[in-house]
Design a protein around this motif. Structure first.
Motif, PDB file in Angstrom:
ATOM      1  N   HIS A 150      -4.437 -36.294   1.758  1.00  0.00           N
ATOM      2  CA  HIS A 150      -4.256 -34.627   1.829  1.00  0.00           C
ATOM      3  C   HIS A 150      -3.078 -34.236   1.605  1.00  0.00           C
ATOM      4  O   HIS A 150      -2.399 -35.055   2.445  1.00  0.00           O
ATOM      5  CB  HIS A 150      -5.098 -34.721   2.845  1.00  0.00           C
ATOM      6  CG  HIS A 150      -6.663 -35.393   2.312  1.00  0.00           C
ATOM      7  ND1 HIS A 150      -7.517 -35.248   1.670  1.00  0.00           N
ATOM      8  CD2 HIS A 150      -6.482 -37.374   2.555  1.00  0.00           C
ATOM      9  CE1 HIS A 150      -8.949 -35.788   2.108  1.00  0.00           C
ATOM     10  NE2 HIS A 150      -8.522 -36.718   2.168  1.00  0.00           N
ATOM     11  N   TYR A 151      -3.065 -33.427   1.559  1.00  0.00           N
ATOM     12  CA  TYR A 151      -1.840 -32.748   1.277  1.00  0.00           C
ATOM     13  C   TYR A 151      -1.722 -31.803   2.651  1.00  0.00           C
ATOM     14  O   TYR A 151      -0.437 -31.822   2.909  1.00  0.00           O
ATOM     15  CB  TYR A 151      -2.187 -30.847   0.163  1.00  0.00           C
ATOM     16  CG  TYR A 151      -1.149 -31.071  -0.868  1.00  0.00           C
ATOM     17  CD1 TYR A 151      -2.638 -31.465  -2.320  1.00  0.00           C
ATOM     18  CD2 TYR A 151      -0.317 -32.263  -1.516  1.00  0.00           C
ATOM     19  CE1 TYR A 151      -2.109 -31.494  -3.650  1.00  0.00           C
ATOM     20  CE2 TYR A 151      -0.151 -32.043  -2.894  1.00  0.00           C
ATOM     21  CZ  TYR A 151      -0.652 -32.478  -4.434  1.00  0.00           C
ATOM     22  OH  TYR A 151      -0.836 -32.537  -5.578  1.00  0.00           O
ATOM     23  N   TRP A 152      -2.949 -31.298   3.373  1.00  0.00           N
ATOM     24  CA  TRP A 152      -2.519 -30.592   4.124  1.00  0.00           C
ATOM     25  C   TRP A 152      -1.640 -32.447   5.309  1.00  0.00           C
ATOM     26  O   TRP A 152      -0.891 -31.269   6.230  1.00  0.00           O
ATOM     27  CB  TRP A 152      -3.633 -30.513   4.866  1.00  0.00           C
ATOM     28  CG  TRP A 152      -4.767 -31.268   5.596  1.00  0.00           C
ATOM     29  CD1 TRP A 152      -5.687 -31.763   4.755  1.00  0.00           C
ATOM     30  CD2 TRP A 152      -4.497 -31.518   7.294  1.00  0.00           C
ATOM     31  NE1 TRP A 152      -6.475 -32.511   5.689  1.00  0.00           N
ATOM     32  CE2 TRP A 152      -5.826 -32.449   6.977  1.00  0.00           C
ATOM     33  CE3 TRP A 152      -3.722 -31.994   7.987  1.00  0.00           C
ATOM     34  CZ2 TRP A 152      -6.430 -33.281   8.325  1.00  0.00           C
ATOM     35  CZ3 TRP A 152      -4.105 -32.682   9.198  1.00  0.00           C
ATOM     36  CH2 TRP A 152      -5.289 -33.390   9.067  1.00  0.00           C
ATOM     37  N   PHE A 168       1.961 -32.684   4.191  1.00  0.00           N
ATOM     38  CA  PHE A 168       2.824 -31.136   4.490  1.00  0.00           C
ATOM     39  C   PHE A 168       3.041 -31.370   6.261  1.00  0.00           C
ATOM     40  O   PHE A 168       4.028 -30.624   6.572  1.00  0.00           O
ATOM     41  CB  PHE A 168       2.217 -29.813   3.827  1.00  0.00           C
ATOM     42  CG  PHE A 168       2.376 -29.744   3.142  1.00  0.00           C
ATOM     43  CD1 PHE A 168       1.269 -29.298   1.849  1.00  0.00           C
ATOM     44  CD2 PHE A 168       3.547 -29.272   2.604  1.00  0.00           C
ATOM     45  CE1 PHE A 168       2.334 -28.760   0.172  1.00  0.00           C
ATOM     46  CE2 PHE A 168       4.132 -28.985   1.288  1.00  0.00           C
ATOM     47  CZ  PHE A 168       3.155 -28.239   0.371  1.00  0.00           C
ATOM     48  N   LEU A 212      -2.116 -26.019   9.771  1.00  0.00           N
ATOM     49  CA  LEU A 212      -3.034 -27.021   8.748  1.00  0.00           C
ATOM     50  C   LEU A 212      -4.114 -27.886   9.570  1.00  0.00           C
ATOM     51  O   LEU A 212      -4.991 -28.351   8.948  1.00  0.00           O
ATOM     52  CB  LEU A 212      -1.705 -27.747   8.540  1.00  0.00           C
ATOM     53  CG  LEU A 212      -0.685 -26.803   7.314  1.00  0.00           C
ATOM     54  CD1 LEU A 212       0.234 -27.568   6.645  1.00  0.00           C
ATOM     55  CD2 LEU A 212      -1.833 -26.735   6.566  1.00  0.00           C
ATOM     56  N   TRP A 234      -2.008 -23.175  -2.851  1.00  0.00           N
ATOM     57  CA  TRP A 234      -1.764 -23.098  -1.446  1.00  0.00           C
ATOM     58  C   TRP A 234      -0.795 -24.234  -1.270  1.00  0.00           C
ATOM     59  O   TRP A 234       0.236 -24.284  -1.098  1.00  0.00           O
ATOM     60  CB  TRP A 234      -2.919 -23.111   0.105  1.00  0.00           C
ATOM     61  CG  TRP A 234      -3.672 -24.813  -0.576  1.00  0.00           C
ATOM     62  CD1 TRP A 234      -4.365 -25.075  -0.411  1.00  0.00           C
ATOM     63  CD2 TRP A 234      -2.756 -25.534   0.567  1.00  0.00           C
ATOM     64  NE1 TRP A 234      -4.361 -26.816  -0.375  1.00  0.00           N
ATOM     65  CE2 TRP A 234      -3.455 -26.752   0.576  1.00  0.00           C
ATOM     66  CE3 TRP A 234      -1.983 -25.137   1.725  1.00  0.00           C
ATOM     67  CZ2 TRP A 234      -3.096 -28.185   1.498  1.00  0.00           C
ATOM     68  CZ3 TRP A 234      -1.372 -26.714   1.880  1.00  0.00           C
ATOM     69  CH2 TRP A 234      -1.511 -27.941   2.325  1.00  0.00           C
ATOM     70  N   VAL A 235      -1.156 -24.924  -1.751  1.00  0.00           N
ATOM     71  CA  VAL A 235       0.168 -26.060  -2.068  1.00  0.00           C
ATOM     72  C   VAL A 235       1.240 -25.855  -3.070  1.00  0.00           C
ATOM     73  O   VAL A 235       2.371 -25.815  -2.673  1.00  0.00           O
ATOM     74  CB  VAL A 235      -0.379 -27.464  -3.267  1.00  0.00           C
ATOM     75  CG1 VAL A 235       0.029 -28.761  -2.930  1.00  0.00           C
ATOM     76  CG2 VAL A 235      -1.637 -27.950  -1.289  1.00  0.00           C
TER      77      VAL A 235
END
Lengths: 174, 66
Positions: free
Chosen positions: A85-87, A90, A148, B19-20
């Motif tokens: 998952h991107y969150w 990041f 996030l 958003w990414v």
């Protein structure tokens, strides 16, 4: 390996404690930085820069690594994963980046402490806006990581999409 | 933390969310700015630079990080 619910809660507690603790410690450093720039007492100003270095080693650095470690354990031990998952990705990148910056900045703390310890250096040269600047940046960056973590915005990485497709195939086959 | 919601993740087959992309661009800019500052000003310069009595003025960028 997916953690059982109780262990997952313990890992989450450890991670939240370390991450928010790191944030709180930086807030304290911001207060010290402002004190160093504004206080009219020479001993207070020198004391601030003398204290920052050992305090950073004792608090900031351990919290940084603990947050990174507990976050990694928390991710790998749940279905969120570390790279799906991107969150999560990041947050990991933010933590790694902030930790690297902190480790580089320890040299600056050492130099500022050396200047503050020298009684022949004028107070105006002891004062330094750099800790304030870096503390504000660090707070902003870690607040973003916090947001996030709470909001968990949607978005699977290509690796995450591949894993999801594999899991769907497996569940269809069953 | 609560596990991923399987329904919402099904929608993630549509590609990279906006958003990414925005986040990614901002991150790249921040890292580039940091690198530029690091190599042009060095990590230890406050306003006017730091000078220890008896030591060379300023610090060459990256010299303390080998």
């Amino acid at each position: 390996m997916i953690m059982p619910p109780r262990l997952r809660k313990l890992a989450l507690t450890a991670h939240v404690t370390c991450s928010v603790g790191w944030l709180g410690a930086i807030a304290v450093f911001l207060a010290l930085a402002i004190l160093g720039l504004t206080s009219q007492e020479a001993q207070t100003v020198r004391g601030v820069y003398l204290a920052m270095e050992p305090a950073a080693w004792a608090v900031l650095v351990p919290f940084a690594f603990a947050s990174l470690l507990t976050g990694t354990v928390q991710s790998l031990g749940t279905t969120w994963g570390l790279f799906r998952h991107y969150w999560v990705l990041f947050k990991l990148l933010i933590s790694v980046f902030a930790t690297i910056i902190l480790l580089i900045y320890m040299e600056t703390f050492r130099i500022m402490a050396g200047v503050a310890a020298d009684p022949t250096v004028d107070l105006a040269l002891v004062r330094n806006p750099s800790p304030r600047f870096h503390a504000v940046l660090a707070l902003l960056v870690l607040l973003v990581a916090n947001v996030l973590a709470i909001y968990k915005p949607r978005g699977l990485t290509p690796y995450g999409r591949r894993k999801q497709r594999e899991q769907r195939k497996m569940s269809t086959a069953q | 933390m609560a596990d991923p919601r399987s329904d919402s993740d099904i929608d993630d087959d549509t590609g990279t969310p906006r958003w990414v992309k925005v986040f990614g661009i901002i991150s790249v800019v921040v890292v580039l700015l940091f690198l530029i500052l690091l190599f042009t000003r060095g990590p230890h310069r406050g306003h006017g630079g730091h000078r220890l009595h008896g030591s060379p003025s300023g610090h060459t960028p990256g010299s303390s990080h080998k």
